[in-house]
Design a protein around this motif. Structure first.
Motif, PDB file in Angstrom:
ATOM      1  N   THR A  93      -2.821   1.410   9.686  1.00 60.18           N
ATOM      2  CA  THR A  93      -2.448   2.824   9.654  1.00 60.18           C
ATOM      3  C   THR A  93      -1.203   3.014  10.502  1.00 60.18           C
ATOM      4  O   THR A  93      -1.179   2.607  11.667  1.00 60.18           O
ATOM      5  N   ASP A  94      -0.166   3.609   9.909  1.00 56.04           N
ATOM      6  CA  ASP A  94       1.089   3.731  10.643  1.00 56.04           C
ATOM      7  C   ASP A  94       1.057   4.909  11.603  1.00 56.04           C
ATOM      8  O   ASP A  94       0.086   5.669  11.674  1.00 56.04           O
ATOM      9  N   LYS A  95       2.117   5.064  12.376  1.00 55.56           N
ATOM     10  CA  LYS A  95       2.167   6.090  13.414  1.00 55.56           C
ATOM     11  C   LYS A  95       2.169   7.504  12.843  1.00 55.56           C
ATOM     12  O   LYS A  95       1.934   8.468  13.569  1.00 55.56           O
ATOM     13  N   ASN A  96       2.424   7.644  11.533  1.00 49.96           N
ATOM     14  CA  ASN A  96       2.406   8.953  10.883  1.00 49.96           C
ATOM     15  C   ASN A  96       1.043   9.287  10.285  1.00 49.96           C
ATOM     16  O   ASN A  96       0.892  10.311   9.617  1.00 49.96           O
ATOM     17  N   GLY A  97       0.063   8.387  10.509  1.00 48.97           N
ATOM     18  CA  GLY A  97      -1.277   8.626   9.998  1.00 48.97           C
ATOM     19  C   GLY A  97      -1.486   8.193   8.566  1.00 48.97           C
ATOM     20  O   GLY A  97      -2.506   8.525   7.950  1.00 48.97           O
ATOM     21  N   VAL A  98      -0.525   7.462   7.992  1.00 52.29           N
ATOM     22  CA  VAL A  98      -0.640   6.959   6.624  1.00 52.29           C
ATOM     23  C   VAL A  98      -1.295   5.581   6.660  1.00 52.29           C
ATOM     24  O   VAL A  98      -0.829   4.689   7.367  1.00 52.29           O
ATOM     25  N   GLU A  99      -2.359   5.412   5.897  1.00 53.31           N
ATOM     26  CA  GLU A  99      -3.033   4.118   5.812  1.00 53.31           C
ATOM     27  C   GLU A  99      -2.432   3.322   4.661  1.00 53.31           C
ATOM     28  O   GLU A  99      -2.433   3.772   3.517  1.00 53.31           O
TER      29      GLU A  99
END
Length: 310
Positions: A93-99
C-alpha cells in the motif's frame, strides 16, 4: 486532428491467437446486440482500429501514472530495472493509501522507445471508499499483453488484454458496478512517425472485443485514413465492419468528401444503406476519447492521487 497524449504506436492486419487472458473473457460473453441504429452507433464509437488502440493504451497509462506522478511512492509498487526491462510489483500500500496488486513488466525493444512489450499479471490497484454510509473498494486490474514493433514510419501491435473493475461508477454517485472488458486484436498504422493529427496515418486491424455488460463483437478496420489536413473532426476514408449475432454493420468514413463538425459517417446494416450516424469522431482517433468506463477507471486513480496530495 486534435490530440493530446496518444503517442502513436500501431496495428497489424489479420488475426489474433486464442487462449490468452482476453479469450478467457471473450469466450464467456454473449453475442452483442447489433440489430438497431442505437446498437450500431454504440459499437461504432469503440470498434475502429485507432480507438481500440487508444482504449487499451489505458493500461499503459496506468504505468505512466505510477512512474511519472510527482506523488509517487518510491517504495510501492516496487520498481526494479534491469537493462531494457522494468518491473513493477504490488502487494503493498503506497503512501497515498492505494493498494497495488499483481505485477507488470515493460521490455523496451531496440532503439525506438515506442517498440515495447507490456505484460500484466493481475496488475492494478484498489482503494477503500465511503459514500453516504456505504463502504467498498474502487478496483481496476489488468491481465495480458500489449506489444508494439516496427519501424519509425510503420508500427504493428498485438493486444491480448483483459480488464476488470469494481467500485463507484463515478465520483458524484454512490452507485457501484462490477464489470470486465477484453480485447483480442492485431493491427498496423502507416505514418506512425507523424504525431496523430499532424500527418496522414492509415490504420487497419482485426479482432474481437467485448464488454461483460454489452457482449462480444468481431471487428475489422480497413485502411482508415486519419489526416487532420483533410478533416480534423472525423476519419477521411476507410471502413470498419462489425459482426455479431448474425448481423453485419459497416461503418464508412467519408471525411474527405463530407467533413462535418458533427463527425458523421455512413453506415449500413445487413447490406442495407442506412444514411448517417453522428458523433463518431472517436473512430478518427481525434483525441484520447476512451469508452466512458475506461475513463472513469483511470480517472479514479488520478483522482485518488490528487486527493492524497491536498
Amino acid at each position: 486532428m486534435r490530440t493530446r497524449w496518444l503517442a502513436v504506436v500501431a496495428m497489424s492486419g489479420l488475426w489474433v491467437g486464442c487462449g490468452g487472458p482476453a479469450a478467457e473473457a471473450l469466450n464467456k460473453y454473449k453475442p452483442a446486440s447489433l440489430a438497431s441504429q442505437t446498437d450500431v452507433n454504440e459499437w461504432a464509437e469503440r470498434s475502429s482500429a485507432p480507438l481500440i488502440y487508444a482504449t487499451t493504451n489505458a493500461a499503459a497509462t496506468l504505468v505512466t501514472v505510477v512512474a511519472g506522478s510527482d506523488g509517487k511512492d518510491p517504495d510501492c509498487p516496487v520498481e526494479k530495472k534491469d537493462g531494457n526491462t522494468t518491473r513493477l510489483t504490488g502487494g503493498c500500500t503506497d503512501k497515498n493509501g492505494v493498494e497495488w496488486l499483481g505485477s507488470m513488466e515493460l521490455v523496451s525493444e531496440g532503439e525506438d522507445s515506442r517498440n515495447a512489450r507490456y505484460t500484466y499479471d493481475g496488475f492494478g490497484y484498489q482503494k477503500p471508499f465511503s459514500c453516504e454510509g456505504q463502504t467498498g473498494k474502487n478496483k481496476a486490474i489488468f491481465d495480458g499483453t500489449i506489444s508494439v514493433t516496427g519501424t519509425a514510419s510503420k508500427k504493428e501491435f498485438t493486444i491480448d488484454l483483459r480488464q476488470e473493475a469494481a467500485g463507484q461508477q463515478n465520483e458524484g454517485s454512490c452507485d457501484t458496478t462490477n464489470a470486465s472488458a477484453a480485447w483480442e486484436y492485431k493491427g498496423t498504422v502507416d505514418g506512425a512517425d507523424s504525431p496523430l493529427g499532424e500527418g496522414k496515418q492509415t490504420w487497419s486491424g482485426k479482432g474481437r472485443i467485448g464488454y461483460e455488460t454489452r457482449g462480444l463483437v468481431e471487428v475489422e478496420t480497413k485502411a482508415e485514413v486519419v489526416d487532420g489536413s483533410v478533416c480534423d473532426s472525423e476519419a477521411a476514408s476507410g471502413s470498419t465492419t462489425i459482426k455479431s449475432g448474425g448481423h453485419t454493420a459497416v461503418i464508412t468514413y467519408d471525411g474527405a468528401t463530407d467533413c462535418e463538425e458533427s463527425s458523421t459517417v455512413q453506415w449500413s446494416l445487413d447490406g442495407k444503406a442506412s444514411g448517417e450516424l453522428e458523433g463518431i469522431q472517436c473512430s478518427a482517433a481525434s483525441g484520447p476519447t476512451f469508452a466512458a468506463w475506461s475513463v472513469a477507471l483511470l480517472g479514479a486513480l488520478g483522482l485518488m492521487r490528487r486527493r492524497a496530495r491536498r
